[in-house]
Design a protein around this motif. Structure first.
Motif, mmCIF file in Angstrom:
data_model
loop_
_atom_site.group_PDB
_atom_site.id
_atom_site.type_symbol
_atom_site.label_atom_id
_atom_site.label_comp_id
_atom_site.label_asym_id
_atom_site.label_seq_id
_atom_site.Cartn_x
_atom_site.Cartn_y
_atom_site.Cartn_z
ATOM 1 N N SER A 194 -6.017 -2.533 2.337
ATOM 2 C CA SER A 194 -6.521 -3.745 2.972
ATOM 3 C C SER A 194 -5.775 -3.954 4.280
ATOM 4 N N TYR A 195 -6.514 -4.392 5.302
ATOM 5 C CA TYR A 195 -5.852 -4.747 6.563
ATOM 6 C C TYR A 195 -6.707 -5.773 7.297
ATOM 7 N N ALA A 196 -6.067 -6.816 7.730
ATOM 8 C CA ALA A 196 -6.738 -7.844 8.534
ATOM 9 C C ALA A 196 -8.037 -8.321 7.890
ATOM 10 N N GLY A 197 -8.005 -8.525 6.584
ATOM 11 C CA GLY A 197 -9.152 -9.077 5.884
ATOM 12 C C GLY A 197 -10.193 -8.071 5.448
ATOM 13 N N ALA A 198 -10.026 -6.798 5.834
ATOM 14 C CA ALA A 198 -10.968 -5.751 5.403
ATOM 15 C C ALA A 198 -10.359 -4.990 4.226
ATOM 16 N N GLN B 1 -7.789 4.191 7.860
ATOM 17 C CA GLN B 1 -7.352 3.241 8.892
ATOM 18 C C GLN B 1 -6.604 2.060 8.268
ATOM 19 N N LEU B 2 -7.113 1.599 7.129
ATOM 20 C CA LEU B 2 -6.475 0.459 6.468
ATOM 21 C C LEU B 2 -5.083 0.842 5.960
ATOM 22 N N VAL B 3 -4.989 2.061 5.440
ATOM 23 C CA VAL B 3 -3.700 2.555 4.943
ATOM 24 C C VAL B 3 -2.710 2.672 6.098
ATOM 25 N N GLU B 4 -3.158 3.262 7.197
ATOM 26 C CA GLU B 4 -2.242 3.487 8.328
ATOM 27 C C GLU B 4 -1.818 2.178 8.975
ATOM 28 N N LYS B 5 -2.762 1.233 9.057
ATOM 29 C CA LYS B 5 -2.422 -0.026 9.729
ATOM 30 C C LYS B 5 -1.573 -0.940 8.844
ATOM 31 N N SER B 6 -1.875 -0.966 7.563
ATOM 32 C CA SER B 6 -1.140 -1.884 6.675
ATOM 33 C C SER B 6 0.177 -1.286 6.198
ATOM 34 N N PRO C 184 6.505 6.951 6.302
ATOM 35 C CA PRO C 184 5.795 7.550 7.439
ATOM 36 C C PRO C 184 6.218 9.006 7.677
ATOM 37 N N GLU C 185 5.241 9.865 7.675
ATOM 38 C CA GLU C 185 5.450 11.287 7.977
ATOM 39 C C GLU C 185 4.285 11.709 8.875
ATOM 40 N N PRO C 186 4.371 11.380 10.154
ATOM 41 C CA PRO C 186 3.222 11.592 11.056
ATOM 42 C C PRO C 186 2.730 13.040 11.084
ATOM 43 N N HIS C 187 3.641 13.990 11.004
ATOM 44 C CA HIS C 187 3.206 15.396 11.037
ATOM 45 C C HIS C 187 2.324 15.722 9.827
#
Lengths: 193, 193
Positions: free
Chosen positions: A28-32, A63-68, A130-133
């Motif tokens: 979930s992120y920003a209500g989504a 996107q929700l996972v990455e942002k939240s 966080p493991e961006p690679h």
């Protein structure tokens, strides 16, 4: 919260995933809110418990996972077969009401913002390490489990109760093309405890 | 090679792991062979197929994997319950003949140096994609599948045959303490193909 849901000791949380079930991934992120199905989730460590999950770049959940910074893995059961398949085969991009259409109802546990799917057998709320690679190259996310719960009708004291529970509680193990297997009978090694 | 063993198309190799079985991990270096059991192995990509597997720093197999750059994942079955448990609960350090004692017999496939365990349902030979940070921090290894095979009595044309094969062919799904579950009955979503 349903009276059958109890917290699972974190050092036993890996047991919810150890037998390789297909999971639902929610975030979930920003209500989504969104939920997807994933066969590629796995335990990574006992204590503190960690998990891996593969989330494709095309998945809206990503996107929700990455942002939240958070996601939940939950273990659906045979009673949720159609729901699980629907959540794995529709996209929030094409079907904005995919979660409602699947029949999934979401709830939250006090103190946590990540939405969970009602009726599952177990739930793991995870904070991304966080493991961006890994995320960019392999679509691979690592999470630390910060809370775990199970429905005591199917998992209690660190043990699944598949052999005594109703068949609708069996975990789902996905092959391909709408074909799943339910988990089956126990096999106990002689001399083990 | 046993006449029942056939190669699996690489883009369908993920199906050997997709339902979450416990695996055996084998490797070889400088004449030393070893095999361990692992519940934490997972598909990572379809094509080229990749896998993840967690191999603890204390596992003797790890040295062989790191030095050779190759490992095999193989899917044991209910007929190999005791063998699988034995390979997961003894160490080459303490028990130099652990592989023989477990009852496992090793074989090789022409063109590949990694030893495989006879009698399994499927085999995936993997070449390590070096990721030192993952290996050191998480004991997590990533491999590209460079060859896949299955016993046609239980896996053929990209599909498991659990519903028609003898029960001894069921895959094993480990919980803890010598307790496994066998994979169970098929569940097919209505309207899927």
């Amino acid at each position: 919260m349903d009276e059958n849901i109890r917290s699972v000791e974190l050092h036993k949380a890996y047991r919810l995933l150890n037998h390789g079930p297909t999971v639902l991934v929610s975030s979930s992120y920003a209500g989504a809110d969104n939920v997807m199905a994933a066969a590629w989730a796995c335990a990574l460590d006992f204590s503190p418990p960690k998990v891996t999950v593969v989330i494709d770049k095309t998945a809206q959940t990503r996107q929700l996972v990455e942002k939240s910074g958070y996601f939940a893995l939950q273990i659906p059961n045979a009673g949720q077969l159609e729901l699980t398949y629907a959540l794995g085969n529709s996209s929030l991009g094409d079907t904005p009401d995919k979660v409602e259409r699947s029949g999934a109802k979401l709830f939250k546990i006090d103190g946590f913002d990540t939405p969970l799917v009602e009726g599952c057998s177990g739930w793991l709320i995870c904070k991304i390490i966080p493991e961006p690679h890994n995320q960019t190259t392999y679509d691979l996310f690592i999470g630390e489990v910060i809370g775990a719960w199970a429905d005591t009708r199917i998992f209690e004291n660190g043990h699944w109760k598949f052999e005594t529970a109703e068949p609708r509680w069996r975990s789902l193990h996905y092959l391909a093309g709408g074909h799943f297997y339910a988990i089956g009978d126990p096999l106990v090694v002689s001399g083990s405890n």
